[in-house]
Design a protein around this motif. Sequence first.
Motif, PDB file in Angstrom:
ATOM      1  N   ASP A 108       0.853  -1.181   0.000  1.00  0.00           N
ATOM      2  CA  ASP A 108       0.000   0.000   0.000  1.00  0.00           C
ATOM      3  C   ASP A 108       0.899   1.244   0.000  1.00  0.00           C
ATOM      4  OD1 ASP A 108       0.956   0.358   2.562  1.00  0.00           O
ATOM      5  OD2 ASP A 108      -0.952   0.098   3.582  1.00  0.00           O
TER       6      ASP A 108
ATOM      7  N   SER B 284      -1.538  -3.997   4.167  1.00  0.00           N
ATOM      8  CA  SER B 284      -2.915  -3.542   4.326  1.00  0.00           C
ATOM      9  C   SER B 284      -2.945  -2.539   5.460  1.00  0.00           C
ATOM     10  CB  SER B 284      -3.854  -4.708   4.656  1.00  0.00           C
ATOM     11  OG  SER B 284      -3.655  -5.127   5.999  1.00  0.00           O
TER      12      SER B 284
ATOM     13  N   TRP C 170     -13.886   6.198  -5.903  1.00  0.00           N
ATOM     14  CA  TRP C 170     -12.467   6.359  -5.572  1.00  0.00           C
ATOM     15  C   TRP C 170     -12.136   7.805  -5.231  1.00  0.00           C
ATOM     16  CZ3 TRP C 170      -9.559   2.495  -4.256  1.00  0.00           C
ATOM     17  CH2 TRP C 170      -9.833   1.222  -4.753  1.00  0.00           C
TER      18      TRP C 170
ATOM     19  N   THR D 186     -10.765   2.426   3.273  1.00  0.00           N
ATOM     20  CA  THR D 186      -9.954   1.261   2.912  1.00  0.00           C
ATOM     21  C   THR D 186      -8.476   1.617   3.028  1.00  0.00           C
ATOM     22  OG1 THR D 186      -9.761   1.930   0.617  1.00  0.00           O
ATOM     23  CG2 THR D 186     -11.651   0.534   1.182  1.00  0.00           C
TER      24      THR D 186
ATOM     25  N   GLN E 135      -4.329   2.738  -1.415  1.00  0.00           N
ATOM     26  CA  GLN E 135      -3.630   1.950  -2.432  1.00  0.00           C
ATOM     27  C   GLN E 135      -2.712   2.841  -3.263  1.00  0.00           C
ATOM     28  OE1 GLN E 135      -5.742  -1.331  -3.307  1.00  0.00           O
ATOM     29  NE2 GLN E 135      -6.714  -0.863  -1.352  1.00  0.00           N
TER      30      GLN E 135
ATOM     31  N   TYR F 121      -8.927   1.127  -9.949  1.00  0.00           N
ATOM     32  CA  TYR F 121      -9.119  -0.223  -9.402  1.00  0.00           C
ATOM     33  C   TYR F 121      -8.195  -0.437  -8.209  1.00  0.00           C
ATOM     34  CZ  TYR F 121      -5.018  -0.768 -12.415  1.00  0.00           C
ATOM     35  OH  TYR F 121      -3.796  -0.603 -13.019  1.00  0.00           O
ATOM     36  N   TYR F 122      -8.535  -1.447  -7.401  1.00  0.00           N
ATOM     37  CA  TYR F 122      -7.691  -1.811  -6.254  1.00  0.00           C
ATOM     38  C   TYR F 122      -6.357  -2.322  -6.776  1.00  0.00           C
ATOM     39  CZ  TYR F 122     -11.667  -1.547  -3.020  1.00  0.00           C
ATOM     40  OH  TYR F 122     -12.714  -1.115  -2.242  1.00  0.00           O
TER      41      TYR F 122
ATOM     42  N   PRO G 200      -6.208  -6.750  -1.404  1.00  0.00           N
ATOM     43  CA  PRO G 200      -7.014  -5.550  -1.147  1.00  0.00           C
ATOM     44  C   PRO G 200      -8.263  -5.792  -0.305  1.00  0.00           C
ATOM     45  CG  PRO G 200      -7.452  -6.358  -3.353  1.00  0.00           C
ATOM     46  CD  PRO G 200      -6.407  -7.262  -2.769  1.00  0.00           C
TER      47      PRO G 200
ATOM     48  N   GLU H 179     -10.672  -6.129   2.621  1.00  0.00           N
ATOM     49  CA  GLU H 179     -10.554  -5.509   3.949  1.00  0.00           C
ATOM     50  C   GLU H 179     -10.897  -6.488   5.066  1.00  0.00           C
ATOM     51  OE1 GLU H 179      -9.561  -2.273   4.813  1.00  0.00           O
ATOM     52  OE2 GLU H 179      -8.903  -2.021   2.748  1.00  0.00           O
TER      53      GLU H 179
ATOM     54  N   GLN I 235     -17.501  -4.781  -0.581  1.00  0.00           N
ATOM     55  CA  GLN I 235     -16.152  -4.451  -1.027  1.00  0.00           C
ATOM     56  C   GLN I 235     -15.582  -5.583  -1.894  1.00  0.00           C
ATOM     57  OE1 GLN I 235     -12.741  -5.184   0.808  1.00  0.00           O
ATOM     58  NE2 GLN I 235     -11.611  -3.657  -0.376  1.00  0.00           N
TER      59      GLN I 235
ATOM     60  N   ILE J 245     -14.155  -5.469  -5.861  1.00  0.00           N
ATOM     61  CA  ILE J 245     -12.882  -6.032  -6.332  1.00  0.00           C
ATOM     62  C   ILE J 245     -13.133  -7.020  -7.481  1.00  0.00           C
ATOM     63  CG2 ILE J 245     -10.911  -7.491  -5.696  1.00  0.00           C
ATOM     64  CD1 ILE J 245     -11.275  -6.339  -2.799  1.00  0.00           C
TER      65      ILE J 245
END
Lengths: 624, 279
Positions: A167, A173, A252, A283, A286, A313-314, A319, A321, A338, A342
């Motif tokens: 991240d 995370s 986002w 979250t 990222q 995008y993640y 990713p 959670e 979530q 993804i």
Amino acid sequence: MANRHLVWLCVILFVSGCSEMEEMKFKKVLVIGIDGMDPGITKQLMEEGRLPNFQRLAENGSFINLNTSYPPHSPVAWTTLATGTNPGKHNVFDFIRRQPGSYLPELSLAKSASGIGGTNYESYVMSDPFWRITTKNKIPTTVIRWPVTFPPEKVKGNLLSGLGVPDIKGFLSGYTYYTANELTTKDKALKKIIKVEQGEIIKTDLFGPKRRKDGEIIDVISPMEIRLTENSADIEVGGKSHTIKPGEWSDWIRVGFKAGFRTAYGIFRAYLISLEPFEMYITTIQIDPVNPITDISFPDAYSRQLVEEIGLYYTLGMPEETDGLVDGKISDEVFLQQISQIEEERLKMFWKEFEAFKQREKGLLAFVFDASDRVQHVFWDEKVLEESTPGIDINPAVEKYWERKDEFLGKVLDQIDEATLLLVLSDHGFTSFERSVSLNTWLVQEGFMKAEIDEDAIFFETVDWSQTQAYALGFNSIYINQKGREPEGIVQNKELVIQKIIAKLEGLKDEKTRQKVVNRAYPASEVWSGPYMKNGPDIIVGFNPGYRASWQTAVGKFSKEVIEDNDKAWDGDHLVDPKFVPGVLFSNQELKTDTAGQTDIAPTVLDALGLPIPEEMEGQSLIR
Amino acid sequence: MSHLKELEDKSIFIIREAKNKFKNPAVLWSIGKDSTMLLWLCKKAFFGKIPFPVVHIDTGYKFKEIYEFRDNMAKEWGLDLRIVKNEEALAQGMGPDKGKFECCNTLKTEALKLAVKEHKIDALLLGIRRDEHGIRNKERYFSPRDKQFRWKLARKKEGGDSPYESLQDTEMSGWNLFATDFGPEADHVRVHPILHWTELEVWQYVKQENIPMVDLYLSKKGKRYRSIGCECCCMPVDSEADDIDKVIEELKKTTTREREGRAQEKEHLMQKLRSLGYM
């Protein structure tokens, strides 16, 4: 004369025979990886008729168990699948490895080459994955989200890195939870809970990369303002405002963190829990794929091109959670929302690349889905230590996940031609995690380690190495405190100590359940071979289903008791004896065997494309 | 006994031991705070007059303040000062523009080799401290060097289960037992009488004894030097400490910060590991 003709005839027949074998080869290979797809659940759902497309694939092609790696960890397994080699050759042994020449643990997904918040990474993987070989042979090759592909390597096509991508902080995370409620003692122990003052305007910060200032490690922060209205909140970050209502996910949000001359860009999504008292979950921040602080794809512009086609995008390796759910900061429902985000993004990536793959004459597409693994980790209903009823209790969330994957597979099957070899596979299966085993505490109890059992001590602080024969780090790994290898090593006759520990471990009983904790413990030399054995542990612990090493074990800490109940929501796992958690292998071809190992996959991929199998690879092609 | 007195006693014991056990000891003086304090301790050990030569390696690139201070103190303390310069290298144009490492090696190390040879020095007293750098953690009070100036850790021996014997077994400093005889393979022995002092303790002692110091260490226009040497290779740090009391206060803060920093580093690593969902 007649004889001579006969010889020529033989030669012609032989040569044409060979070319016929070459022609049997496919033009294209599609590998779809699904992390943690378990043969038990799959069979059960197939029998119930809920996976018609997996059923169709099994009937027209094959469905067998795919034996997993020692130990059955995703990074180890996916690396074995990609390289056709065992950990002794590929150099990934566990989620956690010990820093050579020390007793300190480190993550084995990618090596951070420049300390805190560093953006230079190196791969630990020491053997060639199949995509490197197809690339060398100029076969169009695209690899999306295959674990342990960070930092990204060059392929003849596109590569988007998977598990291992950090991240914005360089971590794996880390959610942030903003609350106007008073913090509880439990909150204070959690990873990132921020107390804010209730009001019309809430001023707080987002937490970015770590950096060192005057010897201290500090968070680089970026301000965030939240304006509350009667029924929504406007989140202002970097001059842009995003409105969300309670019970909704934001789109986002982009944030820049100024660190020195550089700005590190991150993206995150927020979930507004309530306006009063104010509670909001965000979250993990990222790496922004449009302007990444470190490359996450090859070519480096690919991560940005993807955004142009499918939106943001993640990007994080893992990713999902799960931490927020396990800590009780988001509900099951919100977590599953979530997961859907993804999966949707991942499907868009798949169809984009699949369209391109379909147009090609020749090529390889390797694509991995892994939300499956995380859903099962936190929604595992089976309790193997308590129940003896046949069949697996499958949580509706898990069931739904597989039904959706079945729909997806149906669309793929409708579109692939005969020149394409399809492999659908998983890295390991699943079982329950009910009892947590602290191997270091056990080593002390059995006299293999001298230490004061202090639950607050970290990184073996209380260990007297001069009287310690072995230590555990990671989830299935025991290392001998070997003279000449460890900084304060004392053991000269390693084999003898290994045998003693194994005998004791295999005799370990859980007083609560009256069951054996360990099925088998394996000396590394029995299951691995190769030049990198020296980096790995000496014993691989094969737990019985229901048991797993405690997280304290993984990082060189102690628990008071050797075995404790696992009362966390993380209730499914697979870090047991590999024999109990094989993965699956489906193919549109009839495979010539009913059992296969992970090292067979890379040779099969290369063989299908008519490429020679490198000597280093240990398995065999399954289509011969 | 006060803490500083204990540190002082130990250093003086080692200085006297060096004088007793060796024929030609000498003390190296860089004019910095550590070696200036070492000279002070040598003076104290022998009641005001240092009974061996004081060697200064002059690179030719030192601060002008250093040269002034050196000459004044040499007179005031009645030092047997030997200034050593690698004249040949300087004549050939050696300087920092030839590369820092190359410059240091030629003008310091090579010059020191010359000095050891010329003055037949068998024991060289130096003002190094363990807290300066990680690599100095392992240093001993009496530390043998071979002709290449490498740290001589072992020597060959006959018989026994190993062909070498260690020259650097743990020193029993609590008992004031130090090995000083390292045999013919040791070219000379380095003696480190202030190995156990920290930067903060040095300044506390400087204050207590009122030892004269080059004023480069004190803040001018918001900057001061924490260590001094050649003008070209020293960087001042941001500091408002314009007298010794303030230097001591500043160091008290930074040392706690450094210690907290190390604890923080562990905490950071733990956080990073636990960011793996399995924790």
